[in-house]
Scaffold this motif. Structure first.
Motif, PDB file in Angstrom:
ATOM      1  N   LEU A  69     -22.980  14.628   9.105  1.00 27.09           N
ATOM      2  CA  LEU A  69     -22.065  14.000   8.148  1.00 27.09           C
ATOM      3  C   LEU A  69     -21.239  12.903   8.820  1.00 27.09           C
ATOM      4  O   LEU A  69     -20.982  11.853   8.224  1.00 27.09           O
ATOM      5  CB  LEU A  69     -21.138  15.046   7.520  1.00 27.09           C
ATOM      6  CG  LEU A  69     -21.773  15.935   6.438  1.00 27.09           C
ATOM      7  CD1 LEU A  69     -20.816  17.051   6.023  1.00 27.09           C
ATOM      8  CD2 LEU A  69     -22.178  15.111   5.213  1.00 27.09           C
ATOM      9  N   ALA A  70     -20.834  13.153  10.076  1.00 26.66           N
ATOM     10  CA  ALA A  70     -20.037  12.145  10.796  1.00 26.66           C
ATOM     11  C   ALA A  70     -20.871  10.877  11.004  1.00 26.66           C
ATOM     12  O   ALA A  70     -20.353   9.761  10.878  1.00 26.66           O
ATOM     13  CB  ALA A  70     -19.552  12.715  12.131  1.00 26.66           C
ATOM     14  N   ARG A  71     -22.170  11.050  11.301  1.00 25.72           N
ATOM     15  CA  ARG A  71     -23.056   9.879  11.454  1.00 25.72           C
ATOM     16  C   ARG A  71     -23.148   9.109  10.147  1.00 25.72           C
ATOM     17  O   ARG A  71     -23.044   7.886  10.111  1.00 25.72           O
ATOM     18  CB  ARG A  71     -24.476  10.336  11.852  1.00 25.72           C
ATOM     19  CG  ARG A  71     -24.743  10.252  13.358  1.00 25.72           C
ATOM     20  CD  ARG A  71     -26.232  10.333  13.661  1.00 25.72           C
ATOM     21  NE  ARG A  71     -26.904  11.483  13.069  1.00 25.72           N
ATOM     22  CZ  ARG A  71     -26.945  12.696  13.592  1.00 25.72           C
ATOM     23  NH1 ARG A  71     -26.333  12.939  14.741  1.00 25.72           N
ATOM     24  NH2 ARG A  71     -27.582  13.676  13.003  1.00 25.72           N
ATOM     25  N   ARG A  72     -23.321   9.859   9.037  1.00 26.43           N
ATOM     26  CA  ARG A  72     -23.416   9.201   7.719  1.00 26.43           C
ATOM     27  C   ARG A  72     -22.095   8.510   7.376  1.00 26.43           C
ATOM     28  O   ARG A  72     -22.082   7.437   6.793  1.00 26.43           O
ATOM     29  CB  ARG A  72     -23.774  10.225   6.628  1.00 26.43           C
ATOM     30  CG  ARG A  72     -25.208  10.712   6.719  1.00 26.43           C
ATOM     31  CD  ARG A  72     -25.494  11.810   5.704  1.00 26.43           C
ATOM     32  NE  ARG A  72     -25.616  11.346   4.333  1.00 26.43           N
ATOM     33  CZ  ARG A  72     -26.668  10.726   3.837  1.00 26.43           C
ATOM     34  NH1 ARG A  72     -27.698  10.467   4.601  1.00 26.43           N
ATOM     35  NH2 ARG A  72     -26.696  10.359   2.565  1.00 26.43           N
ATOM     36  N   ALA A  73     -20.977   9.158   7.747  1.00 23.97           N
ATOM     37  CA  ALA A  73     -19.664   8.566   7.459  1.00 23.97           C
ATOM     38  C   ALA A  73     -19.498   7.266   8.244  1.00 23.97           C
ATOM     39  O   ALA A  73     -19.042   6.257   7.690  1.00 23.97           O
ATOM     40  CB  ALA A  73     -18.560   9.559   7.799  1.00 23.97           C
ATOM     41  N   ARG A  74     -19.894   7.291   9.524  1.00 32.18           N
ATOM     42  CA  ARG A  74     -19.767   6.068  10.342  1.00 32.18           C
ATOM     43  C   ARG A  74     -20.645   4.949   9.801  1.00 32.18           C
ATOM     44  O   ARG A  74     -20.314   3.778   9.903  1.00 32.18           O
ATOM     45  CB  ARG A  74     -20.134   6.369  11.801  1.00 32.18           C
ATOM     46  CG  ARG A  74     -19.008   7.027  12.588  1.00 32.18           C
ATOM     47  CD  ARG A  74     -19.273   6.975  14.087  1.00 32.18           C
ATOM     48  NE  ARG A  74     -20.509   7.643  14.453  1.00 32.18           N
ATOM     49  CZ  ARG A  74     -20.625   8.954  14.694  1.00 32.18           C
ATOM     50  NH1 ARG A  74     -19.557   9.712  14.628  1.00 32.18           N
ATOM     51  NH2 ARG A  74     -21.772   9.489  15.016  1.00 32.18           N
ATOM     52  N   ALA A  75     -21.789   5.331   9.204  1.00 32.83           N
ATOM     53  CA  ALA A  75     -22.723   4.335   8.660  1.00 32.83           C
ATOM     54  C   ALA A  75     -22.290   3.845   7.276  1.00 32.83           C
ATOM     55  O   ALA A  75     -22.926   2.960   6.704  1.00 32.83           O
ATOM     56  CB  ALA A  75     -24.127   4.936   8.584  1.00 32.83           C
TER      57      ALA A  75
END
Ligand SMILES: CC(C)(COP(=O)(O)OP(=O)(O)OC[C@H]1O[C@@H](n2cnc3c(N)ncnc32)[C@H](O)[C@@H]1OP(=O)(O)O)[C@@H](O)C(=O)NCCC(=O)NCCS
Length: 205
Positions: A69-75
């Motif tokens: 989720l953190a990766r998706r949030a950063r993207a």
């Protein structure tokens, strides 16, 4: 200067007993206990999986989910929140599959602990996220896709002013089958005073 990749993230939101914040590493144990205790309550609305519930909801599974989720949030694709009620972890609200450009839309997902349900806390959490999506995030449309069997979830979005736009046939693979879903949506201009004001009006607060 670099353009802001994802306006509105990270953020902390709150009103009254409800607080929303990004998922924290240290919440793994509490999340795992909560999801395990709520298996019967959550399973009918969850994506199909070949993994046992206990494996999907271990502290290790939380860490994997949190990183994803953190990766998706950063993207810029997702805005995932943990929900606390009176300080205790009580659920999640996520705006996912964010699309920008001419659409400027996101899909809402949410769940709360059975112990917290029936008090208006879930709709308060979703209301805070709707207002955030239409202001800080700059979105125009939020969609919630809900199984026709899920009365509490339909009542939640209807109370907040979402419109039922149609039936999506065999739309999502949920709890072992392709399930029909009702498409509900809220547009930024639907609630000129905002979703929190609508929730407060309903709650008489
Ligand atoms: C969907 C879900 C989040 C709804 O939770 P909820 O607690 O029923 O939702 P609300 O916060 O809107 O609370 C509504 C209930 O609290 C009552 N309530 C009490 N005080 C209230 C207040 N101040 N404001 C609003 N409702 C209040 C309402 O009367 C309502 O009960 P009713 O629906 O029987 O009329 C919850 O059922 C859930 O987590 N389910 C499992 C996961 C799931 O289905 N996720 C969604 C998939 S689409």
């Amino acid at each position: 200067m670099e353009p802001v990749p994802h306006p509105g993230w990270p953020a902390r939101l709150g009103w009254g007993p409800v607080e929303l914040h990004p998922l924290r590493r240290r919440d793994a144990g509490e999340w795992s206990r909560l999801r395990s205790a709520n298996e019967d309550w959550l399973r009918p609305w969850e994506p199909t999986s070949t993994q046992p519930w206990a494996v999907r909801h271990s502290p290790a599974a939380y860490r994997v989910m949190r990183r994803a989720l953190a990766r998706r949030a950063r993207a810029g694709i997702s805005v995932p929140f943990a929900v606390r009620v009176e300080g205790r972890l009580a659920g999640q609200v996520t705006v996912d599959n964010v699309v920008r450009g001419a659409l400027r839309s996101g899909w809402l997902g949410y769940w709360v602990d059975r112990e917290v349900a029936g008090r208006g806390m879930a709709s308060l959490a979703v209301a805070l996220v709707c207002d955030h999506a239409f202001t800080e995030m700059g979105l125009h449309r939020l969609q919630a896709d809900i199984r026709p069997e899920n009365g509490p979830s339909q009542r939640l979005v209807e109370r907040l002013g979402f419109t039922r736009e149609g039936l999506l046939r065999r739309y999502l693979d949920i709890d072992g089958e392709w399930r029909d879903h009702l498409a509900y949506a809220l547009l930024a201009e639907d609630l000129p005073g905002g979703a929190l004001a609508r929730w407060r009006e309903h709650a008489g607060r």
